[in-house]
Design a protein around this motif. Structure first.
Motif, PDB file in Angstrom:
ATOM      1  N   ALA A   1       7.043   3.544   9.144  1.00  0.00           N
ATOM      2  CA  ALA A   1       7.303   3.349   7.723  1.00  0.00           C
ATOM      3  C   ALA A   1       8.574   4.093   7.338  1.00  0.00           C
ATOM      4  O   ALA A   1       8.688   5.298   7.580  1.00  0.00           O
ATOM      5  N   PHE A   2       9.512   3.376   6.740  1.00  0.00           N
ATOM      6  CA  PHE A   2      10.713   3.987   6.173  1.00  0.00           C
ATOM      7  C   PHE A   2      10.508   4.070   4.663  1.00  0.00           C
ATOM      8  O   PHE A   2      10.171   3.068   4.017  1.00  0.00           O
ATOM      9  N   LEU A   3      10.689   5.261   4.124  1.00  0.00           N
ATOM     10  CA  LEU A   3      10.307   5.519   2.738  1.00  0.00           C
ATOM     11  C   LEU A   3      11.478   6.050   1.910  1.00  0.00           C
ATOM     12  O   LEU A   3      12.359   6.745   2.415  1.00  0.00           O
ATOM     13  N   LEU A   4      11.425   5.730   0.619  1.00  0.00           N
ATOM     14  CA  LEU A   4      12.293   6.350  -0.379  1.00  0.00           C
ATOM     15  C   LEU A   4      11.390   7.102  -1.345  1.00  0.00           C
ATOM     16  O   LEU A   4      10.325   6.619  -1.717  1.00  0.00           O
TER      17      LEU A   4
ATOM     18  N   ALA B   1       0.832  -1.210   0.000  1.00  0.00           N
ATOM     19  CA  ALA B   1       0.000   0.000   0.000  1.00  0.00           C
ATOM     20  C   ALA B   1       0.864   1.256   0.000  1.00  0.00           C
ATOM     21  O   ALA B   1       0.582   2.220  -0.718  1.00  0.00           O
ATOM     22  N   LEU B   2       1.937   1.256   0.777  1.00  0.00           N
ATOM     23  CA  LEU B   2       2.821   2.425   0.828  1.00  0.00           C
ATOM     24  C   LEU B   2       3.440   2.708  -0.546  1.00  0.00           C
ATOM     25  O   LEU B   2       3.585   3.871  -0.947  1.00  0.00           O
ATOM     26  N   ARG B   3       3.791   1.652  -1.260  1.00  0.00           N
ATOM     27  CA  ARG B   3       4.404   1.853  -2.582  1.00  0.00           C
ATOM     28  C   ARG B   3       3.415   2.411  -3.595  1.00  0.00           C
ATOM     29  O   ARG B   3       3.819   2.916  -4.649  1.00  0.00           O
ATOM     30  N   ARG B   4       2.105   2.304  -3.289  1.00  0.00           N
ATOM     31  CA  ARG B   4       1.089   2.860  -4.200  1.00  0.00           C
ATOM     32  C   ARG B   4       0.744   4.314  -3.880  1.00  0.00           C
ATOM     33  O   ARG B   4      -0.024   4.943  -4.609  1.00  0.00           O
ATOM     34  N   VAL B   5       1.309   4.828  -2.800  1.00  0.00           N
ATOM     35  CA  VAL B   5       1.088   6.229  -2.438  1.00  0.00           C
ATOM     36  C   VAL B   5       1.928   7.119  -3.355  1.00  0.00           C
ATOM     37  O   VAL B   5       3.082   6.806  -3.659  1.00  0.00           O
ATOM     38  N   GLY B   6       1.367   8.215  -3.792  1.00  0.00           N
ATOM     39  CA  GLY B   6       2.058   9.117  -4.707  1.00  0.00           C
ATOM     40  C   GLY B   6       3.408   9.578  -4.172  1.00  0.00           C
ATOM     41  O   GLY B   6       3.500  10.038  -3.032  1.00  0.00           O
ATOM     42  N   GLY B   7       4.416   9.456  -5.016  1.00  0.00           N
ATOM     43  CA  GLY B   7       5.748   9.933  -4.662  1.00  0.00           C
ATOM     44  C   GLY B   7       6.619   8.923  -3.947  1.00  0.00           C
ATOM     45  O   GLY B   7       7.821   9.152  -3.764  1.00  0.00           O
ATOM     46  N   VAL B   8       6.060   7.779  -3.508  1.00  0.00           N
ATOM     47  CA  VAL B   8       6.840   6.770  -2.790  1.00  0.00           C
ATOM     48  C   VAL B   8       7.422   5.779  -3.796  1.00  0.00           C
ATOM     49  O   VAL B   8       6.694   5.133  -4.543  1.00  0.00           O
ATOM     50  N   ARG B   9       8.752   5.653  -3.787  1.00  0.00           N
ATOM     51  CA  ARG B   9       9.408   4.690  -4.671  1.00  0.00           C
ATOM     52  C   ARG B   9       9.511   3.317  -4.035  1.00  0.00           C
ATOM     53  O   ARG B   9       9.393   2.296  -4.708  1.00  0.00           O
ATOM     54  N   ASP B  10       9.773   3.286  -2.742  1.00  0.00           N
ATOM     55  CA  ASP B  10       9.870   2.009  -2.042  1.00  0.00           C
ATOM     56  C   ASP B  10       9.615   2.248  -0.559  1.00  0.00           C
ATOM     57  O   ASP B  10       9.726   3.381  -0.070  1.00  0.00           O
ATOM     58  N   ALA B  11       9.266   1.161   0.156  1.00  0.00           N
ATOM     59  CA  ALA B  11       8.882   1.304   1.556  1.00  0.00           C
ATOM     60  C   ALA B  11       9.164   0.035   2.331  1.00  0.00           C
ATOM     61  O   ALA B  11       9.069  -1.073   1.791  1.00  0.00           O
TER      62      ALA B  11
ATOM     63  N   TYR C   1      11.923   9.354   6.053  1.00  0.00           N
ATOM     64  CA  TYR C   1      12.461   9.299   4.693  1.00  0.00           C
ATOM     65  C   TYR C   1      13.965   9.043   4.741  1.00  0.00           C
ATOM     66  O   TYR C   1      14.690   9.611   5.573  1.00  0.00           O
ATOM     67  N   LEU C   2      14.421   8.178   3.851  1.00  0.00           N
ATOM     68  CA  LEU C   2      15.836   7.845   3.755  1.00  0.00           C
ATOM     69  C   LEU C   2      16.309   8.058   2.328  1.00  0.00           C
ATOM     70  O   LEU C   2      15.509   8.007   1.375  1.00  0.00           O
ATOM     71  N   ASP C   3      17.594   8.295   2.169  1.00  0.00           N
ATOM     72  CA  ASP C   3      18.166   8.364   0.821  1.00  0.00           C
ATOM     73  C   ASP C   3      18.328   6.964   0.237  1.00  0.00           C
ATOM     74  O   ASP C   3      18.263   6.773  -0.980  1.00  0.00           O
ATOM     75  N   ALA C   4      18.550   5.977   1.119  1.00  0.00           N
ATOM     76  CA  ALA C   4      18.673   4.573   0.710  1.00  0.00           C
ATOM     77  C   ALA C   4      18.435   3.705   1.933  1.00  0.00           C
ATOM     78  O   ALA C   4      18.728   4.107   3.060  1.00  0.00           O
ATOM     79  N   PHE C   5      17.911   2.515   1.717  1.00  0.00           N
ATOM     80  CA  PHE C   5      17.740   1.582   2.820  1.00  0.00           C
ATOM     81  C   PHE C   5      19.106   1.015   3.218  1.00  0.00           C
ATOM     82  O   PHE C   5      19.949   0.757   2.347  1.00  0.00           O
ATOM     83  N   PRO C   6      19.336   0.792   4.509  1.00  0.00           N
ATOM     84  CA  PRO C   6      20.578   0.124   4.900  1.00  0.00           C
ATOM     85  C   PRO C   6      20.571  -1.314   4.392  1.00  0.00           C
ATOM     86  O   PRO C   6      19.531  -1.978   4.380  1.00  0.00           O
TER      87      PRO C   6
END
Length: 381
Positions: free
Chosen positions: A325-328, A304-314, A356-361
């Motif tokens: 929620a950690f988001l890109l 569901a988070l990935r279907r939110v506008g502007g979210v690339r990954d979650a 929000y993160l620049d990249a997931f660890p």
């Protein structure tokens, strides 16, 4: 280290106990061997330890018969040859590294270790070494896709692209197919206890997307010699690739199912069977969490988070009785995110915190490090 006696059988005697069909061995004695001892089907080929992500690491002895069954399938399916060059992206303590080594040795091919510095210009590294077989965790795909130059056409030398270790998203599979248009993309699945991988799905841009659940590519059909059953939704597997039991027999508790006169390994993964027998992965049993009295699968929240506008990954993790929620992607106010999520999720399971993160660890095998994200969420109040 594995200690072998004069009969060639092997085990770690310090941990005690006998495996099914494998004797307890004492220290090797006598003169040096003049020639290698043959290994039997019930002898231990190697021992690996699980990551311990769901508890204490467990020793997994894999028998020669397990590895033989796996490699027979692999070489028949992929037709590896002396001209193939295999990537090695997995740490040697991770069972997927066994594929890189044994498949290359068995075909007379070449293995090239991919150092961390290579990922900044991976297309150049792959081209310079003439890599033809790529094998990695799927997290790499979205990581590379964020670069300004993108991925399209980056890996022309590849003829096989294999992914395993965590769920493969349909959009990532499509992106990699565009990056390696001459290769066949496959999604592999399997725990260490079932010898490297035990099922496979071949990506088809026309057919596969309609078979995905939560945007996750199916894990496919089991290898020959393996059977499965779904026990309360949990995938259980038995057959030629199943290990005999953990080094510490106490670890066997709760990990096997005796059903219909057969012993089955309980994978801990939730699955569903499609009409043609293919399996789709629904998440981990230990990723089912209860929030405000509502049981939810984290994979559903992440979808569901990935279907939110502007979210690339979650990635969603539980902490303090709530979800974080950690988001890109594009940074948006939490209220806006929650309003969109209310059209897709029950109000009780909508994350209360967003970071929000620049990249997931990533861990040593370049898989998303959920333990690190859980620790970050727990540290915040």
């Amino acid at each position: 280290a594995v200690i072998a006696d004069e009969r060639g059988a092997a085990v770690l005697p310090a941990l005690g106990g006998a495996l099914d069909g494998v004797p307890v061995i004492r220290e090797a004695a006598g003169p040096a061997l003049e020639r290698p001892r043959p290994a039997g089907p019930l002898d231990v080929a190697y021992v690996l330890f699980t990551s311990g992500s769901t508890g204490r690491p467990k020793g997994v002895p894999v028998l020669h018969r397990n590895v033989d069954a796996y490699l027979r399938f692999v070489h028949d399916r992929y037709g590896f040859h002396t001209g193939d060059v295999f990537s090695q992206t997995f740490d040697l303590t991770f069972d997927l590294s066994v594929f890189d080594l044994f498949a290359a040795w068995g075909s007379g091919g070449t293995v090239v270790s991919v150092p961390p510095t290579a990922y900044a210009a991976l297309e150049r590294f792959v081209a310079e070494h003439g890599i033809t077989v790529w094998f990695s965790a799927p997290s790499l795909i979205s990581q590379l896709g964020r670069r300004p130059q993108g991925l399209r056409g980056a890996f022309d030398s590849l003829r096989w692209s294999l992914f395993c270790g965590e769920p493969l998203l349909a959009r990532d599979a499509a992106a990699w197919q565009a990056a390696a248009p001459r290769s066949t993309v496959e999604n592999l699945y399997g725990p260490t206890e079932l010898t490297i991988s035990c099922s496979v799905h071949r990506w088809d841009p026309e057919r596969t997307p309609g078979r995905c659940v939560n945007d996750i590519v199916p894990i496919g059909h089991l290898h020959p010699g393996l059977r499965h059953l779904l026990h309360d939704g949990e995938l259980c597997v038995t057959g030629d690739q199943m290990f005999p039991g953990y080094l510490d027999p106490a670890d066997d508790t709760g990990r096997f199912l005796d059903h219909d006169g057969t012993r089955w390994y309980r994978t801990g993964d939730l699955a569903r069977e499609l009409p043609d027998g293919e399996l789709v992965h629904l998440g981990r049993r230990d990723h089912q969490v209860q929030v405000h009295g509502v049981r939810v699968e984290l994979a559903e929240v992440e979808s569901a988070l990935r279907r939110v506008g502007g979210v690339r990954d979650a990635v969603a993790v539980p902490a303090h009785g709530e979800l974080t929620a950690f988001l890109l992607g594009e940074r948006r106010p939490p209220g806006d995110l929650a309003r969109e999520l209310r059209t897709m999720l029950p109000r009780a399971v909508i994350p209360r915190r967003y970071a929000y993160l620049d990249a997931f660890p990533l861990n040593a095998n370049r898989k998303v490090d959920r333990k690190e994200l859980s620790a970050r969420a727990a540290a915040e109040r």
